[in-house]
Scaffold this active site. Sequence first.
Site, PDB file in Angstrom:
ATOM      1  N   ARG A 164       0.826  -1.223   0.000  1.00  0.00           N
ATOM      2  CA  ARG A 164       0.000   0.000   0.000  1.00  0.00           C
ATOM      3  C   ARG A 164       0.858   1.269   0.000  1.00  0.00           C
ATOM      4  O   ARG A 164       0.487   2.285   0.585  1.00  0.00           O
ATOM      5  CB  ARG A 164      -0.938   0.041   1.210  1.00  0.00           C
ATOM      6  CG  ARG A 164      -1.990  -1.037   1.223  1.00  0.00           C
ATOM      7  CD  ARG A 164      -2.969  -0.876   0.056  1.00  0.00           C
ATOM      8  NE  ARG A 164      -4.175  -1.657   0.250  1.00  0.00           N
ATOM      9  CZ  ARG A 164      -4.294  -2.950  -0.039  1.00  0.00           C
ATOM     10  NH1 ARG A 164      -3.275  -3.600  -0.564  1.00  0.00           N
ATOM     11  NH2 ARG A 164      -5.424  -3.591   0.161  1.00  0.00           N
ATOM     12  N   SER A 244     -10.762  -0.754   3.656  1.00  0.00           N
ATOM     13  CA  SER A 244      -9.952  -0.886   4.876  1.00  0.00           C
ATOM     14  C   SER A 244      -9.532   0.501   5.349  1.00  0.00           C
ATOM     15  O   SER A 244      -8.965   1.268   4.578  1.00  0.00           O
ATOM     16  CB  SER A 244      -8.678  -1.672   4.588  1.00  0.00           C
ATOM     17  OG  SER A 244      -8.972  -2.932   4.054  1.00  0.00           O
ATOM     18  N   GLU A 340      -4.908   3.648   6.301  1.00  0.00           N
ATOM     19  CA  GLU A 340      -4.655   3.383   4.890  1.00  0.00           C
ATOM     20  C   GLU A 340      -5.285   4.502   4.068  1.00  0.00           C
ATOM     21  O   GLU A 340      -4.810   4.857   3.007  1.00  0.00           O
ATOM     22  CB  GLU A 340      -5.288   2.039   4.531  1.00  0.00           C
ATOM     23  CG  GLU A 340      -4.730   1.395   3.297  1.00  0.00           C
ATOM     24  CD  GLU A 340      -5.799   0.996   2.329  1.00  0.00           C
ATOM     25  OE1 GLU A 340      -6.193   1.850   1.514  1.00  0.00           O
ATOM     26  OE2 GLU A 340      -6.228  -0.165   2.369  1.00  0.00           O
TER      27      GLU A 340
HETATM   28  N1  EPU Z   1     -10.199 -10.848  10.258  1.00  0.00           N
HETATM   29  C1  EPU Z   1     -10.783 -10.938  11.509  1.00  0.00           C
HETATM   30  N2  EPU Z   1     -11.770 -10.048  11.814  1.00  0.00           N
HETATM   31  C2  EPU Z   1     -12.203  -9.107  10.943  1.00  0.00           C
HETATM   32  C3  EPU Z   1     -11.581  -9.005   9.676  1.00  0.00           C
HETATM   33  C4  EPU Z   1     -10.563  -9.889   9.352  1.00  0.00           C
HETATM   34  O1  EPU Z   1     -10.444 -11.786  12.327  1.00  0.00           O
HETATM   35  O2  EPU Z   1     -13.106  -8.358  11.292  1.00  0.00           O
HETATM   36  C5  EPU Z   1      -9.169 -11.837   9.882  1.00  0.00           C
HETATM   37  C6  EPU Z   1      -9.714 -12.803   8.832  1.00  0.00           C
HETATM   38  O3  EPU Z   1     -10.374 -13.883   9.431  1.00  0.00           O
HETATM   39  C7  EPU Z   1      -8.477 -13.250   8.107  1.00  0.00           C
HETATM   40  C8  EPU Z   1      -7.594 -12.030   8.168  1.00  0.00           C
HETATM   41  O4  EPU Z   1      -8.097 -11.202   9.219  1.00  0.00           O
HETATM   42  O5  EPU Z   1      -7.843 -14.287   8.799  1.00  0.00           O
HETATM   43  C9  EPU Z   1      -7.534 -11.256   6.850  1.00  0.00           C
HETATM   44  O6  EPU Z   1      -8.824 -10.791   6.496  1.00  0.00           O
HETATM   45  P1  EPU Z   1      -9.248 -10.477   4.983  1.00  0.00           P
HETATM   46  O7  EPU Z   1      -8.892 -11.617   4.097  1.00  0.00           O
HETATM   47  O8  EPU Z   1     -10.658 -10.006   5.002  1.00  0.00           O
HETATM   48  O9  EPU Z   1      -8.280  -9.325   4.524  1.00  0.00           O
HETATM   49  P2  EPU Z   1      -7.674  -8.027   5.238  1.00  0.00           P
HETATM   50  O10 EPU Z   1      -6.248  -8.289   5.551  1.00  0.00           O
HETATM   51  O11 EPU Z   1      -8.552  -7.574   6.356  1.00  0.00           O
HETATM   52  C10 EPU Z   1      -6.770  -7.021   3.010  1.00  0.00           C
HETATM   53  C11 EPU Z   1      -6.843  -5.714   2.300  1.00  0.00           C
HETATM   54  C12 EPU Z   1      -8.167  -5.572   1.571  1.00  0.00           C
HETATM   55  C13 EPU Z   1      -8.305  -6.712   0.587  1.00  0.00           C
HETATM   56  C14 EPU Z   1      -8.223  -8.034   1.367  1.00  0.00           C
HETATM   57  C15 EPU Z   1      -8.252  -9.237   0.464  1.00  0.00           C
HETATM   58  C16 EPU Z   1      -5.459  -4.200   3.601  1.00  0.00           C
HETATM   59  C17 EPU Z   1      -5.420  -3.032   4.522  1.00  0.00           C
HETATM   60  N3  EPU Z   1      -6.668  -4.627   3.252  1.00  0.00           N
HETATM   61  O12 EPU Z   1      -7.760  -6.980   4.038  1.00  0.00           O
HETATM   62  O13 EPU Z   1      -8.137  -4.363   0.839  1.00  0.00           O
HETATM   63  O14 EPU Z   1      -9.523  -6.648  -0.116  1.00  0.00           O
HETATM   64  O15 EPU Z   1      -6.980  -8.080   2.108  1.00  0.00           O
HETATM   65  O16 EPU Z   1      -7.055  -9.342  -0.217  1.00  0.00           O
HETATM   66  O17 EPU Z   1      -4.417  -4.696   3.211  1.00  0.00           O
HETATM   67  C18 EPU Z   1      -8.668  -2.044   0.980  1.00  0.00           C
HETATM   68  O18 EPU Z   1      -7.465  -1.833   0.874  1.00  0.00           O
HETATM   69  O19 EPU Z   1      -9.512  -1.117   1.085  1.00  0.00           O
HETATM   70  C19 EPU Z   1      -9.142  -3.430   1.016  1.00  0.00           C
HETATM   71  C20 EPU Z   1     -10.420  -3.744   1.199  1.00  0.00           C
END
Ligand code: EPU
Length: 344
Positions: A164, A244, A340
């Site tokens: 990012r 995010s 972010e």
């Molecule tokens: N998780 C939780 N609780 C929550 C949310 C997530 O425990 O409320 C855990 C999930 O169970 C999982 C892990 O966190 O084990 C990762 O969650 P997720 O796959 O939803 O992805 P993220 O890391 O929260 C990132 C990006 C997203 C992107 C997704 C999928 C960032 C800041 N965010 O989210 O990007 O869509 O991966 O690749 O890196 C954005 O940048 O606006 C965005 C939505």
Amino acid sequence: MKIEENKALDDLNTFGLIVGAKYFAEVKSVDEFSELVQNETYTGNKKLILGGGSNILFTDCFDGIVIKNSIKGISVVSETEREVIVKANAGEVWHEFVLWCIEQNYAGIENLSLIPGLVGAAPMQNIGAYGVEIKDVFQELEALNIETGELTVFNLNDCNFGYRESVFKNKFKDKFFIASVSFKLTKLSSPNALYRFKTDYGDIKNTLSEMQVYDLNLKAVSDAVIKIRQSKLPDPKVLGNAGSFFKNPLVLKEKYEELIAKNPVMPNYPQKDGTVKIPAGWLIEQCGWKGKVVGNTGSHKSQALVLVNYGNASGNEIWNLALEIKKSVLDKFGIEITPEVNVV
Ligand code: EPU
């Protein structure tokens, strides 16, 4: 080149905040930008470049000039038997560009389906999702100097992409107006195409099997990503948000070991450089914020990392919630999470 005064930005930010700008200009071509840089209202005021407004939190009205990037157009620059370089102008809607590539059978960005915003914002923060980042398919971009209008071409190394991050969020913050971005994609129509679909991340494989897809294709992967996103991320047209709100923090190995000893189920993603990425959504959920409504704002019930506007929230109300969340994550885990979204 028309410059509007006291422009409402309510429909130009996906948080749906009622905000405005002192001045506003919509740029539809490189020539229009060259014209704008000569204008006194432009040169005499502070500037903010706006794409789709999907990664910004306004804490106040903008006391300067907002420049909206609306340069449109997609073209094939060159191609070989297996690959194609496609140039998209910065004002194209990202998801529409992804769908266009899928229709042409060009592979590489299908995992980035449904990311809100415009093409020009993609390299700013090296957008990424489901195991793919823009840097993986980036060829070059054209950017205009914000003071002089002079055009510079940036290649992959020049952009200094990270998680990012890019040079446009750091050394060259507020210095360039991105005009176009070119991508190197794989032509699946070629009988000799070399391409591996990226279906390892998260729920993609499960979703594809739920969808009974046995023969991978671009449309199916894109549809799976869309399905996952729609199940977790609120639609900004229905509930104001900017995806995010925080970045996932990277912690040192020692810190990770301390955390995992206390929280054996903590999700974690070891990085090549030895640090470990911890999902901020998980940290925030552990602090009790997930689904919590605070006045007109709150942390979303399906993805704690997304802060939402339930109706009449002000930018400051959302920012205050973000600061509270940040503090509780620091108090509970000793980890500093950083936004972010751009807070202005
Ligand atoms: N998780 C939780 N609780 C929550 C949310 C997530 O425990 O409320 C855990 C999930 O169970 C999982 C892990 O966190 O084990 C990762 O969650 P997720 O796959 O939803 O992805 P993220 O890391 O929260 C990132 C990006 C997203 C992107 C997704 C999928 C960032 C800041 N965010 O989210 O990007 O869509 O991966 O690749 O890196 C954005 O940048 O606006 C965005 C939505």
